[in-house]
Design a protein around this motif. Structure first.
Motif, mmCIF file in Angstrom:
data_model
loop_
_atom_site.group_PDB
_atom_site.id
_atom_site.type_symbol
_atom_site.label_atom_id
_atom_site.label_comp_id
_atom_site.label_asym_id
_atom_site.label_seq_id
_atom_site.Cartn_x
_atom_site.Cartn_y
_atom_site.Cartn_z
ATOM 1 N N GLY A 275 0.794 -1.179 -0.089
ATOM 2 C CA GLY A 275 -0.003 0.032 -0.061
ATOM 3 C C GLY A 275 0.936 1.147 0.002
ATOM 4 N N MET A 276 0.357 2.284 0.116
ATOM 5 C CA MET A 276 0.728 3.627 -0.014
ATOM 6 C C MET A 276 1.981 3.783 1.354
ATOM 7 S SD MET A 276 -0.738 7.285 -0.762
ATOM 8 C CE MET A 276 -1.588 7.442 0.695
ATOM 9 N N GLU A 277 2.893 4.406 1.098
ATOM 10 C CA GLU A 277 3.751 4.739 2.263
ATOM 11 C C GLU A 277 4.059 6.146 2.243
ATOM 12 O OE1 GLU A 277 6.512 2.760 4.678
ATOM 13 O OE2 GLU A 277 6.913 1.209 3.143
ATOM 14 N N ILE A 278 3.539 6.896 3.058
ATOM 15 C CA ILE A 278 4.080 8.651 3.120
ATOM 16 C C ILE A 278 5.310 8.367 4.214
ATOM 17 C CG2 ILE A 278 3.517 10.866 3.664
ATOM 18 C CD1 ILE A 278 0.459 9.942 2.737
ATOM 19 N N ILE A 279 6.403 8.955 3.590
ATOM 20 C CA ILE A 279 7.432 9.369 4.263
ATOM 21 C C ILE A 279 7.577 10.627 4.476
ATOM 22 C CG2 ILE A 279 8.612 7.185 3.944
ATOM 23 C CD1 ILE A 279 10.336 8.669 1.927
ATOM 24 N N SER A 280 8.200 11.090 5.618
ATOM 25 C CA SER A 280 8.578 12.633 5.675
ATOM 26 C C SER A 280 9.778 12.848 6.703
ATOM 27 C CB SER A 280 7.430 13.370 6.464
ATOM 28 O OG SER A 280 6.926 12.716 7.581
ATOM 29 N N CYS A 281 10.433 14.051 6.237
ATOM 30 C CA CYS A 281 11.675 14.156 7.013
ATOM 31 C C CYS A 281 11.270 14.831 8.352
ATOM 32 C CB CYS A 281 12.591 15.219 6.121
ATOM 33 S SG CYS A 281 12.393 16.947 6.358
ATOM 34 N N PRO A 282 12.276 14.568 9.244
ATOM 35 C CA PRO A 282 12.174 15.165 10.594
ATOM 36 C C PRO A 282 11.843 16.626 10.908
ATOM 37 C CG PRO A 282 14.254 14.334 10.518
ATOM 38 C CD PRO A 282 13.530 14.025 9.164
ATOM 39 N N THR A 283 12.484 17.372 9.833
ATOM 40 C CA THR A 283 12.705 18.836 9.880
ATOM 41 C C THR A 283 13.914 19.012 10.482
ATOM 42 O OG1 THR A 283 11.342 19.348 11.878
ATOM 43 C CG2 THR A 283 10.114 19.255 9.883
ATOM 44 N N CYS A 284 14.449 20.381 10.250
ATOM 45 C CA CYS A 284 15.542 20.818 10.810
ATOM 46 C C CYS A 284 15.666 22.456 10.687
ATOM 47 C CB CYS A 284 16.976 20.101 10.346
ATOM 48 S SG CYS A 284 17.250 20.709 8.587
ATOM 49 N N VAL A 303 -5.588 9.703 0.387
ATOM 50 C CA VAL A 303 -6.280 8.791 1.154
ATOM 51 C C VAL A 303 -6.834 7.484 0.269
ATOM 52 C CG1 VAL A 303 -8.701 9.318 1.636
ATOM 53 C CG2 VAL A 303 -7.419 7.661 3.101
ATOM 54 N N THR A 304 -7.222 7.938 -1.002
ATOM 55 C CA THR A 304 -7.719 7.164 -2.043
ATOM 56 C C THR A 304 -6.850 6.081 -2.660
ATOM 57 O OG1 THR A 304 -7.668 8.843 -3.469
ATOM 58 C CG2 THR A 304 -10.092 8.266 -2.690
ATOM 59 N N PHE A 305 -5.559 6.585 -2.580
ATOM 60 C CA PHE A 305 -4.545 5.899 -3.328
ATOM 61 C C PHE A 305 -3.928 4.855 -2.359
ATOM 62 C CE2 PHE A 305 -3.763 10.015 -5.217
ATOM 63 C CZ PHE A 305 -4.460 9.638 -6.299
ATOM 64 N N ARG A 306 -4.514 4.762 -0.719
ATOM 65 C CA ARG A 306 -3.763 3.840 0.122
ATOM 66 C C ARG A 306 -3.678 2.336 -0.162
ATOM 67 N NH1 ARG A 306 -9.309 3.633 1.771
ATOM 68 N NH2 ARG A 306 -9.794 1.600 1.943
ATOM 69 N N GLU A 307 -4.285 1.770 -1.282
ATOM 70 C CA GLU A 307 -3.868 0.486 -1.445
ATOM 71 C C GLU A 307 -2.841 0.301 -2.585
ATOM 72 O OE1 GLU A 307 -5.126 -2.091 0.206
ATOM 73 O OE2 GLU A 307 -6.571 -0.797 1.390
ATOM 74 N N HIS A 308 -2.474 1.274 -3.126
ATOM 75 C CA HIS A 308 -1.364 1.182 -4.289
ATOM 76 C C HIS A 308 0.024 1.368 -3.736
ATOM 77 C CE1 HIS A 308 -4.217 2.081 -7.406
ATOM 78 N NE2 HIS A 308 -4.834 2.795 -6.526
ATOM 79 N N SER A 309 0.825 0.563 -4.148
ATOM 80 C CA SER A 309 2.085 0.412 -3.609
ATOM 81 C C SER A 309 3.224 1.426 -4.228
ATOM 82 C CB SER A 309 2.543 -0.954 -3.904
ATOM 83 O OG SER A 309 2.148 -2.038 -3.502
ATOM 84 N N ILE A 310 2.719 2.683 -3.539
ATOM 85 C CA ILE A 310 3.541 3.880 -4.147
ATOM 86 C C ILE A 310 4.259 4.597 -2.860
ATOM 87 C CG2 ILE A 310 2.510 4.452 -6.324
ATOM 88 C CD1 ILE A 310 0.892 6.613 -4.615
ATOM 89 N N THR A 311 5.286 5.207 -2.875
ATOM 90 C CA THR A 311 6.079 5.749 -1.764
ATOM 91 C C THR A 311 5.909 7.185 -2.049
ATOM 92 O OG1 THR A 311 7.249 4.033 -1.448
ATOM 93 C CG2 THR A 311 7.869 6.182 -0.398
ATOM 94 N N VAL A 312 5.519 7.934 -1.100
ATOM 95 C CA VAL A 312 5.258 9.482 -1.305
ATOM 96 C C VAL A 312 6.118 10.161 -0.260
ATOM 97 C CG1 VAL A 312 3.861 11.530 -1.486
ATOM 98 C CG2 VAL A 312 2.899 9.233 -2.348
ATOM 99 N N ALA A 313 7.104 11.099 -0.883
ATOM 100 C CA ALA A 313 7.733 11.734 0.151
ATOM 101 C C ALA A 313 7.466 13.295 0.411
ATOM 102 C CB ALA A 313 9.267 11.824 -0.096
ATOM 103 N N VAL A 314 7.460 13.498 1.769
ATOM 104 C CA VAL A 314 7.112 14.918 2.058
ATOM 105 C C VAL A 314 8.174 15.722 2.853
ATOM 106 C CG1 VAL A 314 5.483 16.773 3.092
ATOM 107 C CG2 VAL A 314 4.639 14.243 2.593
ATOM 108 N N MET A 315 8.965 16.502 2.358
ATOM 109 C CA MET A 315 10.337 16.851 2.541
ATOM 110 C C MET A 315 10.312 18.497 3.014
ATOM 111 S SD MET A 315 11.825 13.965 2.314
ATOM 112 C CE MET A 315 13.609 14.037 2.567
ATOM 113 N N GLY A 316 11.092 18.626 3.732
ATOM 114 C CA GLY A 316 10.922 20.000 4.455
ATOM 115 C C GLY A 316 11.915 21.221 3.790
#
Ligand code: SF4
Length: 371
Positions: A275-284, A303-316
């Motif tokens: 499923g979808m993984e959202i990764i995010s940096c810890p900020t600095c 949320v609608t993509f939650r069953e798709h195997s994608i990784t989404v990064a949210v970076m600071g």
């Protein structure tokens, strides 16, 4: 390029040997899904609305369904709640379980009103004829019964014989199992929860060695969000990692929506679910954007993509973000009043901060559409 102190490591995979190490328990049917055997490990939760208030209960179940809850349990403490099931059940699409304590009439009414499963300890129902009536009704509709023993709710008899530890909890569960088996009923799953992790793990290991019924994992009274999440992730996670467990419920003293999110993250982290993984940096000190709100907004919008195997990064930051998250399929990196959208580390466009989340959503949606 500067190197981010907290570089992002991606572990987006489905554990290939998960089924090899997983204990092959008896496969049972609950509504439109299976539990145990080679069936995927399911995430369940429990409503905290008044079940008799059908409208609020339906609303909560729909919200839970939307974020990935696969099975829902409802407390049925009285006939009004059992009656409300008639309104609730046709409105929801995930399997439902009635949580019954002591009163066989509530079990019978729940079955008559269309429930998919029961959580009930037969030893607490009273006279044998009452137990037989419930078992017969469950058999007629092929409804499984979960035996649920908690460290805090052992009978005086058990405590006298075994004290409060592992033997007491497992023996208590086995007593209930024997009642069902003596009545030719084996459509069973079992939980042996405790708020003490060491005890919880030992009880499940012990039980897993003794029976082949599917096991429902959980840490009971785990606590508020942070403590409960850590305890549940450790207890449930350690057992799953060693092949024990067929369905999980994270118990938290907060919204059941959080229970489902945490349950899902446990399975994703162990590679037991794709499923979808959202990764995010810890900020600095380089962060120029409210990354906490941004990560939450991304989680909500995608949320609608939650069953798709994608990784989404949210970076600071835009200096390190795209590079550090180059292994992610998609990502955004926040700058001052603007941000970057990137794909596999390659910058696609620069957009105003207010449009970041929506542009990210549109890009992923259009990629899926093209596929
Ligand atoms: Fe790394 Fe995030 Fe700091 Fe940028 S803001 S350097 S991505 S921790």
């Amino acid at each position: 390029m500067l190197t981010c102190q907290h570089s992002v490591k991606l572990f987006s995979y489905v554990k290939e040997d998960a089924l090899d190490i997983r204990k092959q328990t008896k496969k049972i049917k609950l509504g439109n899904l299976y539990i145990g055997g080679d069936a995927p490990i399911t995430i369940q939760s429990m409503t905290n609305t008044n079940t008799a208030d059908a409208a609020s209960t339906i609303e909560q179940i729909k919200q839970l369904e939307q974020i990935g809850c696969e099975i829902i349990r409802l407390a049925v403490p009285d006939l009004a709640a059992a009656e409300a099931l008639r309104t609730i059940l046709p409105q929801v699409s995930i399997p439902t379980i009635a949580d019954i304590h002591f009163d066989y009439k509530l079990a019978l009414a729940s079955i008559a009103n269309g429930i998919d499963g029961l959580r009930l300890n037969p030893g607490n129902i009273g006279e044998t004829w009452k137990i037989k009536e419930v078992i017969k009704a469950a058999q007629d509709k092929n409804i499984p019964i979960r035996i649920g023993v908690n460290g805090g709710s052992l009978s005086q008899q058990i405590i006298k014989k075994y004290g409060f530890g592992e033997d007491a909890i497992v023996e208590s569960a086995m007593e209930h199992v024997r009642i069902l088996e003596d009545n030719n009923f084996d459509n069973i799953k079992i939980s042996v929860k405790s708020s003490n992790l060491d005890l919880m793990i030992k009880c499940y290991q012990n039980l897993s060695n003794r029976v082949d019924y599917p096991l429902h994992l959980g840490v009971t009274e785990a606590g508020t969000f942070t403590r409960g999440t850590v305890k549940s992730a450790m207890g449930i996670g350690m057992l799953l990692y060693h092949g024990i467990g067929d369905t999980i419920r994270v118990s938290l003293t907060t919204s059941p929506l959080e229970e489902v999110r945490v349950g899902r993250e446990i399975l994703l982290a162990l590679g037991l679910k794709s499923g979808m993984e959202i990764i995010s940096c810890p900020t600095c000190g380089r962060t120029k954007i409210d990354l906490i709100s941004l990560a939450e907004a991304v989680e909500k919008r995608l949320v609608t993509f939650r069953e798709h195997s994608i990784t989404v990064a949210v970076m600071g930051c835009i200096v390190n973000g795209p590079g550090e998250a180059r292994e992610a399929d998609y990502g955004i990196a926040g700058g001052t009043n603007e941000g970057l959208i990137f794909k596999k580390g390659e910058i696609i466009k620069k957009v105003p901060e207010t449009q970041l989340v929506e542009e990210l959503y549109q890009m992923i949606a259009s990629d899926f559409l093209n596929e």
